[in-house]
Motif scaffolding. Sequence first.
Motif, PDB file in Angstrom:
ATOM      1  N   ARG A 122       0.840  -1.212   0.000  1.00 51.07           N
ATOM      2  CA  ARG A 122       0.000   0.000   0.000  1.00 51.07           C
ATOM      3  C   ARG A 122       0.866   1.251   0.000  1.00 51.07           C
ATOM      4  O   ARG A 122       0.544   2.250  -0.636  1.00 51.07           O
ATOM      5  N   LEU A 123       1.949   1.186   0.733  1.00 51.13           N
ATOM      6  CA  LEU A 123       2.863   2.327   0.786  1.00 51.13           C
ATOM      7  C   LEU A 123       3.448   2.583  -0.609  1.00 51.13           C
ATOM      8  O   LEU A 123       3.498   3.726  -1.076  1.00 51.13           O
ATOM      9  N   ALA A 124       3.885   1.516  -1.265  1.00 50.35           N
ATOM     10  CA  ALA A 124       4.466   1.661  -2.605  1.00 50.35           C
ATOM     11  C   ALA A 124       3.448   2.307  -3.540  1.00 50.35           C
ATOM     12  O   ALA A 124       3.779   3.219  -4.307  1.00 50.35           O
ATOM     13  N   ARG A 125       2.215   1.861  -3.449  1.00 50.80           N
ATOM     14  CA  ARG A 125       1.162   2.419  -4.322  1.00 50.80           C
ATOM     15  C   ARG A 125       0.954   3.905  -4.001  1.00 50.80           C
ATOM     16  O   ARG A 125       0.888   4.739  -4.886  1.00 50.80           O
ATOM     17  N   ALA A 126       0.876   4.213  -2.699  1.00 47.42           N
ATOM     18  CA  ALA A 126       0.642   5.609  -2.292  1.00 47.42           C
ATOM     19  C   ALA A 126       1.794   6.513  -2.748  1.00 47.42           C
ATOM     20  O   ALA A 126       1.593   7.685  -3.039  1.00 47.42           O
ATOM     21  N   TRP A 127       2.983   5.956  -2.786  1.00 51.14           N
ATOM     22  CA  TRP A 127       4.160   6.740  -3.173  1.00 51.14           C
ATOM     23  C   TRP A 127       4.436   6.699  -4.685  1.00 51.14           C
ATOM     24  O   TRP A 127       5.423   7.256  -5.160  1.00 51.14           O
ATOM     25  N   GLY A 128       3.589   5.975  -5.427  1.00 49.23           N
ATOM     26  CA  GLY A 128       3.785   5.899  -6.879  1.00 49.23           C
ATOM     27  C   GLY A 128       4.996   5.076  -7.276  1.00 49.23           C
ATOM     28  O   GLY A 128       5.631   5.323  -8.303  1.00 49.23           O
ATOM     29  N   LEU A 129       5.326   4.079  -6.456  1.00 48.44           N
ATOM     30  CA  LEU A 129       6.473   3.217  -6.751  1.00 48.44           C
ATOM     31  C   LEU A 129       5.990   1.812  -7.097  1.00 48.44           C
ATOM     32  O   LEU A 129       4.844   1.451  -6.793  1.00 48.44           O
ATOM     33  N   GLY A 130       6.863   1.024  -7.709  1.00 46.80           N
ATOM     34  CA  GLY A 130       6.499  -0.352  -8.030  1.00 46.80           C
ATOM     35  C   GLY A 130       6.308  -1.168  -6.757  1.00 46.80           C
ATOM     36  O   GLY A 130       5.242  -1.708  -6.495  1.00 46.80           O
ATOM     37  N   ASP A 131       7.354  -1.256  -5.956  1.00 43.17           N
ATOM     38  CA  ASP A 131       7.312  -2.057  -4.734  1.00 43.17           C
ATOM     39  C   ASP A 131       8.279  -1.509  -3.701  1.00 43.17           C
ATOM     40  O   ASP A 131       9.311  -0.934  -4.075  1.00 43.17           O
ATOM     41  N   VAL A 132       7.939  -1.721  -2.436  1.00 41.50           N
ATOM     42  CA  VAL A 132       8.856  -1.394  -1.344  1.00 41.50           C
ATOM     43  C   VAL A 132       8.945  -2.620  -0.427  1.00 41.50           C
ATOM     44  O   VAL A 132       7.913  -3.143   0.005  1.00 41.50           O
ATOM     45  N   PHE A 133      10.166  -3.077  -0.188  1.00 46.73           N
ATOM     46  CA  PHE A 133      10.395  -4.200   0.726  1.00 46.73           C
ATOM     47  C   PHE A 133      11.320  -3.759   1.851  1.00 46.73           C
ATOM     48  O   PHE A 133      12.304  -3.064   1.612  1.00 46.73           O
ATOM     49  N   VAL A 134      10.998  -4.201   3.074  1.00 41.90           N
ATOM     50  CA  VAL A 134      11.833  -3.877   4.237  1.00 41.90           C
ATOM     51  C   VAL A 134      12.212  -5.178   4.944  1.00 41.90           C
ATOM     52  O   VAL A 134      11.333  -5.931   5.393  1.00 41.90           O
ATOM     53  N   LYS A 135      13.504  -5.435   5.029  1.00 43.70           N
ATOM     54  CA  LYS A 135      13.969  -6.604   5.783  1.00 43.70           C
ATOM     55  C   LYS A 135      13.948  -6.226   7.263  1.00 43.70           C
ATOM     56  O   LYS A 135      14.642  -5.299   7.688  1.00 43.70           O
ATOM     57  N   ASP A 136      13.134  -6.938   8.033  1.00 43.32           N
ATOM     58  CA  ASP A 136      12.885  -6.560   9.429  1.00 43.32           C
ATOM     59  C   ASP A 136      13.744  -7.415  10.365  1.00 43.32           C
ATOM     60  O   ASP A 136      13.413  -8.566  10.658  1.00 43.32           O
ATOM     61  N   GLU A 137      14.841  -6.821  10.848  1.00 42.10           N
ATOM     62  CA  GLU A 137      15.776  -7.561  11.704  1.00 42.10           C
ATOM     63  C   GLU A 137      15.416  -7.502  13.192  1.00 42.10           C
ATOM     64  O   GLU A 137      16.162  -8.033  14.027  1.00 42.10           O
ATOM     65  N   SER A 138      14.293  -6.864  13.536  1.00 44.10           N
ATOM     66  CA  SER A 138      13.975  -6.728  14.961  1.00 44.10           C
ATOM     67  C   SER A 138      13.780  -8.072  15.680  1.00 44.10           C
ATOM     68  O   SER A 138      14.094  -8.170  16.865  1.00 44.10           O
ATOM     69  N   GLN A 141       8.142   1.718 -11.931  1.00 44.76           N
ATOM     70  CA  GLN A 141       8.711   0.404 -12.295  1.00 44.76           C
ATOM     71  C   GLN A 141       9.744  -0.071 -11.267  1.00 44.76           C
ATOM     72  O   GLN A 141      10.359  -1.119 -11.446  1.00 44.76           O
ATOM     73  N   SER A 142       9.963   0.730 -10.231  1.00 45.00           N
ATOM     74  CA  SER A 142      11.088   0.426  -9.332  1.00 45.00           C
ATOM     75  C   SER A 142      10.686  -0.491  -8.182  1.00 45.00           C
ATOM     76  O   SER A 142       9.581  -0.380  -7.642  1.00 45.00           O
ATOM     77  N   THR A 143      11.612  -1.346  -7.803  1.00 35.20           N
ATOM     78  CA  THR A 143      11.448  -2.165  -6.601  1.00 35.20           C
ATOM     79  C   THR A 143      12.545  -1.762  -5.624  1.00 35.20           C
ATOM     80  O   THR A 143      13.733  -2.007  -5.866  1.00 35.20           O
ATOM     81  N   LEU A 144      12.129  -1.119  -4.535  1.00 34.74           N
ATOM     82  CA  LEU A 144      13.071  -0.570  -3.555  1.00 34.74           C
ATOM     83  C   LEU A 144      13.178  -1.524  -2.365  1.00 34.74           C
ATOM     84  O   LEU A 144      12.163  -1.999  -1.857  1.00 34.74           O
ATOM     85  N   VAL A 145      14.414  -1.753  -1.927  1.00 35.64           N
ATOM     86  CA  VAL A 145      14.649  -2.638  -0.780  1.00 35.64           C
ATOM     87  C   VAL A 145      15.498  -1.892   0.240  1.00 35.64           C
ATOM     88  O   VAL A 145      16.470  -1.226  -0.130  1.00 35.64           O
ATOM     89  N   CYS A 146      15.105  -1.976   1.517  1.00 35.60           N
ATOM     90  CA  CYS A 146      15.976  -1.440   2.564  1.00 35.60           C
ATOM     91  C   CYS A 146      16.031  -2.424   3.737  1.00 35.60           C
ATOM     92  O   CYS A 146      15.245  -3.383   3.796  1.00 35.60           O
ATOM     93  N   PHE A 147      16.948  -2.176   4.635  1.00 37.54           N
ATOM     94  CA  PHE A 147      17.201  -3.088   5.749  1.00 37.54           C
ATOM     95  C   PHE A 147      16.930  -2.370   7.058  1.00 37.54           C
ATOM     96  O   PHE A 147      17.662  -1.449   7.430  1.00 37.54           O
ATOM     97  N   SER A 148      15.869  -2.774   7.745  1.00 32.38           N
ATOM     98  CA  SER A 148      15.615  -2.236   9.072  1.00 32.38           C
ATOM     99  C   SER A 148      16.427  -3.093  10.034  1.00 32.38           C
ATOM    100  O   SER A 148      15.988  -4.150  10.481  1.00 32.38           O
ATOM    101  N   THR A 149      17.628  -2.612  10.327  1.00 31.02           N
ATOM    102  CA  THR A 149      18.637  -3.457  10.968  1.00 31.02           C
ATOM    103  C   THR A 149      18.467  -3.598  12.476  1.00 31.02           C
ATOM    104  O   THR A 149      19.168  -4.384  13.101  1.00 31.02           O
ATOM    105  N   GLU A 150      17.565  -2.821  13.065  1.00 25.41           N
ATOM    106  CA  GLU A 150      17.328  -2.972  14.511  1.00 25.41           C
ATOM    107  C   GLU A 150      15.884  -2.626  14.862  1.00 25.41           C
ATOM    108  O   GLU A 150      15.219  -1.877  14.147  1.00 25.41           O
ATOM    109  N   GLY A 151      15.438  -3.180  15.986  1.00 27.97           N
ATOM    110  CA  GLY A 151      14.144  -2.805  16.541  1.00 27.97           C
ATOM    111  C   GLY A 151      14.332  -1.665  17.531  1.00 27.97           C
ATOM    112  O   GLY A 151      15.290  -0.890  17.443  1.00 27.97           O
TER     113      GLY A 151
END
Length: 407
Positions: free
Chosen positions: A55-71, A377-387
């Motif tokens: 939903r966030l990706a859609r709201a931001w006009g992006l293809g996809d947003v993925f967050v690796k959740d290390e918490s 068309q973009s697929t964005l990935v980030c790393f949430s490295t801590e809780g």
Amino acid sequence: MPMESIEHLNCRYLLQAPRETGLPETLSPAAALGVRAFHRQLPGYRPTPLVHLERLARAWGLGDVFVKDESPRFGLQAFKVLGGSYAIAQLVCRKLGRPLSEVTYAQLVSEEVRRQVGQITLATATDGNHGRGVAWAAERLGQKSVIFMPRGAVPARVASIRAHGAEVVVTDLNYDDAIRLACREAEKNGWYMVQDTAWEGYTEIPTWIMQGYLTMCAETVDQLRAADSYPTHIFVQAGVGALAGAVIGYFAQVYREPRPRFIIMEPANAACVFASAAAGDGRTHAVTGDLDTIMVGLACGVVNPLSWEILRDLPCCYTSLDDFVAANGMRILANPLADDKPVESGESGAVGLGLMDLLANDPAWRELKEALEIGPQSTLVCFSTEGATDPVNYREVIWHGKYPHRG
Ligand SMILES: Cc1ncc(COP(=O)(O)O)c(C=O)c1O
């Protein structure tokens, strides 16, 4: 050579055309297999979630947003234990004279191995997360640990390290000087330094630590494939840059054609990778002083030399960001849209999502967004490295709006 630099609200970016560089075998997919085989044996091992924010990706006009959740990582709230646990296992195997691939984790933690290895003490300097991982790993092996922390160490982080039986020394020094003190004490007392950065003559343990991070990287690749997604932009934060070196070194070997764009985030007061890239002379440049930031995991002034060639050549963008960017990332991840899942993300974990927010929504960042070709068309990935490793600050940011948005 860096191409462009802007300054806006204590935030800066620098663009460059990435160059091909030799990628180390130590960070290859083949190397990651062995690391993962080790971590899989640890009690409580489970891949951490890759959260798909549709939903966030859609709201931001992006293809996809993925967050690796290390918490949820091993109940220790951060990815860092992956590095410390792997390096300590390698160290113990070195003392046993056997390769790690031939020793099971059950054997490593056995009384028999402890007797063979004898009593050893593992020392490190840390803002919190790395030391907690080292203390946890030492406790499991029945060994001692001594953990040095910089001034201003958060009480909750000190307590979570002591909970694993470590001796914690809170110093009056910044992170880089705390490392120097830990080294001197280790030498004097015959302890083993397990540091998450390298320097001349000290590279083997930091190499193992970077390799330990490959478990997180390899899980992410599996999870992206399961979602039938190909990352176009990978956002990774840097303290000393061991994490960023491991992530970029690995992802660049997995995704060759087309290669994703790599974007580095650092706090404005501790942007040593940025400063080194900006100098443009191919060498690293240290940042000194208080290194004051809420992103304490990233408050490091000296680049890890093992990462430098990767960090010098492969990113297309370096950013130096104000604390409000991390705070915004924390708030957005804690308060998702509709049926997107929430992510508990601490200060050093959330800055990637905070930068995505600026790129998606702030006109001052439009030029960078276009230069990076971020769009539908973009697929964005980030790393949430801590809780929420500092629960007091976490609540002040999420509930009471500390470090408000500027723009
Ligand atoms: C939560 C968190 N994220 C990211 C990092 C950055 O890792 P590195 O110092 O290898 O760049 C750290 C380092 O301690 C950390 O604790």
